[in-house]
Write an enzyme that holds these catalytic residues in place. Structure first.
Site, short mmCIF file in Angstrom:
data_model
loop_
_atom_site.label_atom_id
_atom_site.label_comp_id
_atom_site.label_asym_id
_atom_site.label_seq_id
_atom_site.Cartn_x
_atom_site.Cartn_y
_atom_site.Cartn_z
N SER A 684 51.95 -31.96 -41.10
CA SER A 684 50.34 -31.63 -40.97
C SER A 684 50.42 -30.11 -41.04
CB SER A 684 49.82 -32.07 -39.57
OG SER A 684 49.95 -33.30 -39.41
N LYS A 727 43.69 -34.93 -33.42
CA LYS A 727 43.93 -33.51 -33.35
C LYS A 727 42.72 -32.50 -33.21
CE LYS A 727 47.25 -34.14 -37.17
NZ LYS A 727 47.66 -34.19 -38.56
#
Length: 781
Positions: A684, A727
């Site tokens: 990520s 997130k």
């Protein structure tokens, strides 16, 4: 014997005890219990004086506090030999009886009964009287027959009366030994003429002998008429009573018989029934001192304890299930909807089994409690089996009986504990299974969770199949990344995301605060929380995906309040944002935890971990060196590859952004992720590291108020990543309002609660150049 001087007195006084259901004769040794207060006092007074007492039977044994009219007037005098306290409520008295007495009066004195009496002599004929001798011989013969019919031992009876020449004494001893009602004995005691007493006693014993002979004949005739099965039942019942009286345990034959009866009721399949009968037969022939006997006993009992045909009456009332889920949990609307859909399908198909649900989410979001609610909603027994750290396949399938100390696996043990064959079986922390040389427990779970295989699940210890298909299996995990693919393929994943602030506020008000108050014994209205205090608890003392730490902080706060309640006298304690610090101390988290504004070489990224979403800063610097790329901060292999790809892309477009190629030769470049003690990995951070490197190499400051996520390729394309909801919620908790996501993750924005979406600005990008233009200050080609 009692002193002759005392016996010669014709009239005397002594402490008195009324006897319930007993009658004593002269010239015998007797033992009896004394428990009534007046009788205990009388014994105490007698022991402190001449130890002489008078006893006589009560007319009605049920009277607890008899008066003079309630007692017979004929009794005996006795001398106390020993008094032993056997219990708090009674004493045991051993005494020697003297002559028969006629009681003149009985009165209360000092809390005890006191009597006035006179001695009564028994009238007898001369010793050479032929009639008396004949009577004595008949009496002895009848008594010996009585003893023989009662199986009491004729030898002991002969010893008891051997050498006794006095007819009166002999008659009294025999009269005391026979088992007849006390009122019959009282009639004997009141007879003064010895010959008449002997005749009466002979009649009593002869009658008892006739009854005993007739009883024996009836029992013998009954046994002859019984079938073999009835005889066995009758004899076994007698044996059981005898063993119970002796306090002895059942023999191996009796155990085997009970097991066989239980097996008959179970009506198992022919193959299993034959195997178990063979094992029971083998056990019955074993030596009970052999270790194999205990192994065989445990094996048989384990199989017989299994709930082969016992099931809970399950409920598939969807309205009731929805009500229970809403009572136990706030929010989680999509999760509840998925669960209710599954229950609806089960109701429509009338199937006993459905898909294996896997609840995936960060710690503290309520995965286990949701499973408990489903068990309550469907009216199933709840069984929980934690798989965290399990590395041995035998914990799932059991040990083979060839091993010492072999036991069934935890699956079978939990089924036995549940007591039904259709419980809700929760397999907790399925993502934390391990494996080593002992085997692979994840592979063993394949048989448990596969609807096509668990109908004949075979535990290594049992070696016979047991049907697990009626059980409802639910698993939980923090992430699906570590679950083996074949195992994950058998489960339907339901993701439980982090709670937003508003959900946590409601959970605290509706569930956590009332629960902790009850645990600490604090009344509901004694402590009042303001909404601002709860929000400060969430923002400054916890900041987590779930509510586990929030509950701990509430518990810590209320314990301090509990101390004040004990030491102070106030009606209500109000908790608000102004006095919160006085209870919990300074804030653990700050609003400015992530530095805001523009900075050189520092960008804000978003990552997903097993405990939920997090934000992280990525820092880059350049220093004089030889063109090395230095990576610090406990990066994993995937993250290191992303860093290399990011630097490779920047080198390929360096001229485009005015970066001197000498920098890559004369300078070392370091990428660091703070909190170096925490391992970090995943795909990520590619776009975040690339943007930070571009900031350092171009000298353009980066906006740290923008959080981003996405993987990068060598050509600068941005690839989609997972965990978008987690997130974004993590960035939202940190106060970030601008989010950059890969273009291919645009659909995931809809999964974010609308209340959060409205407060955030989203940018979706396809190339890293778009990120440069959004994050870097005055970047240009």
């Amino acid at each position: 014997m009692i002193e002759s001087a005392i016996m010669d007195i014709n009239e005397n006084n002594a402490w008195f005890i009324p006897l319930r259901g007993q009658c004593f004769f002269p010239d015998t040794i007797v033992g009896f219990d004394v428990s009534r207060d007046k009788s205990l006092k009388a014994v105490e007074y007698a022991m402190n004086s001449d130890k002489l007492m008078v006893v006589a039977a009560q007319k009605d044994p049920s009277i607890n506090d008899p008066s003079e009219d309630d007692c017979f007037k004929t009794g005996v005098i006795l001398k106390l030999k020993q008094v032993v306290k056997r219990h708090e409520d009674y004493v045991r008295v051993l005494a020697e009886t003297g002559k028969k007495v006629n009681i003149n009066s009985i009165e209360d004195r000092d809390g005890a009964l006191f009597s006035s009496y006179e001695i009564k002599e028994e009238q007898s004929l001369d010793d050479d009287d032929v009639v008396l001798i004949a009577h004595l011989r008949v009496l002895q013969k009848a008594y010996f027959k009585y003893v023989d019919l009662n199986n009491s031992g004729e030898t002991a009876a002969r010893t008891l009366i051997a050498g006794i020449d006095d007819p009166a004494k002999l008659t009294n001893i025999i009269a005391g030994e026979i088992d007849v009602d006390f009122d019959v004995k009282q009639e004997l005691l009141e007879i003064d003429l010895i010959t008449e007493k002997i005749e009466k006693l002979i009649n009593i014993i002869t009658r008892e002998n006739n009854i005993l002979e007739l009883t024996g004949k009836i029992n013998s005739r009954t046994l002859q008429n019984m079938s073999r099965g009835q005889k066995e039942y009758f004899l076994r019942e007698q044996l059981e009573v005898i063993k119970s009286e002796l306090g002895e345990s059942d023999s191996e034959e009796e155990e085997a018989y009970k097991w066989t009866k239980k097996l008959d009721k179970l009506k198992l399949s022919k193959k299993i029934d034959e195997k178990l009968r063979k094992e029971i037969n083998k056990f019955s022939k074993m030596n009970m001192m052999s270790p194999d006997a205990n192994v065989s006993r445990t094996y048989i009992e384990t199989i017989l304890e299994l709930p082969w045909h016992k099931s809970s009456k399950t409920s598939l009332d969807i309205d009731r299930a929805e009500k229970i889920l809403n009572e136990d949990h706030y929010g989680l609307e999509k999760v509840k909807e998925r669960i209710l859909e599954n229950l609806s399908v089960l109701k429509l198909t009338k199937a006993i089994k459905g898909p294996i649900i896997c609840l995936v989410g960060p710690p503290g979001v309520g995965k286990t409690s949701i499973a408990r609610s489903i068990a309550r909603a469907t009216n199933r027994e709840f069984v929980r089996m934690s798989l965290g750290g399990v590395r041995d396949e035998a914990e799932i399938r059991g040990h083979r009986r060839t091993y010492v100390g072999a036991i069934p696996g935890r699956v079978i043990n939990n089924i036995i504990e549940a007591g039904t064959n259709n419980p809700l079986f929760l397999l907790d922390e399925v993502d934390k299974l391990g494996s080593d040389f002992h085997g692979d427990p994840a592979s063993a779970l394949l048989e448990v969770l596969d609807p096509e295989q668990n109908k004949t699940f075979t535990d290594h210890y049992l070696e016979i199949p047991f049907d697990l298909s009626k059980a409802m299996f639910i698993t939980t995990a923090n992430t699906t990344q570590t679950i083996p693919r074949p195992l994950l393929d058998r489960m339907e994943v339901i993701e439980i995301s982090s709670y937003i602030e508003e959900e946590k506020v409601q959970i605290a008000k509706r569930f956590l605060i009332p629960k902790v108050k009850k645990e600490l014994g604090i009344s509901d209205g004694k402590v009042v929380f303001s909404d601002s205090a709860i929000r400060d608890l969430i923002n400054y003392y916890t900041r987590e995906s779930g509510v586990r730490n929030l509950e701990r902080q509430i518990s810590s706060l209320l314990r301090k309040v509990a101390r004040k309640i004990v030491t102070e006298d106030r009606e209500v304690y109000r908790i608000n944002s102004n006095n919160l610090k006085s209870y919990l101390g300074k804030h653990i988290f700050r609003d400015d935890e992530l530095s805001r504004g523009f900075a050189m070489g520092i960008t804000t990224g978003m990552a997903w971990t097993s405990v939920g979403g997090v934000t992280l800063s990525i820092e880059t610097v350049k220093m004089a060196g030889a063109g090395k790329l230095i990576l610090t901060g406990q990066m994993g292999d995937v993250m290191k590859e992303s860093a290399g790809a990011a630097l490779g892309y920047i080198k390929s477009v360096s001229s485009k952004y005015g970066i001197d190629d000498k920098i890559f030769k004369d300078y070392d470049i370091q990428i660091h992720i703070p909190e170096g003690a925490t391992p970090k990995d995943g795909p990520s951070a590619g776009v975040t590291m690339c943007t930070a490197l571009m900031s350092t190499l171009t000298g353009k400051k980066a906006n740290r108020d923008i959080a981003m996520t996405g993987e990068i390729t060598l050509t600068g394309r941005i690839l989609p990543v997972g965990g978008i909801k987690e997130k974004v919620l993590a960035a939202y908790r940190q106060g970030i309002e601008t989010i950059i996501l890969p273009k291919d993750n645009e659909a995931d924005i809809d999964e974010i609660p609308s209340s959060v979406r409205k407060k955030l600005n989203f940018h979706t990008i396809e190339t890293v150049d778009e990120a440069f233009s959004l994050v870097l200050e005055d970047i240009g080609e």
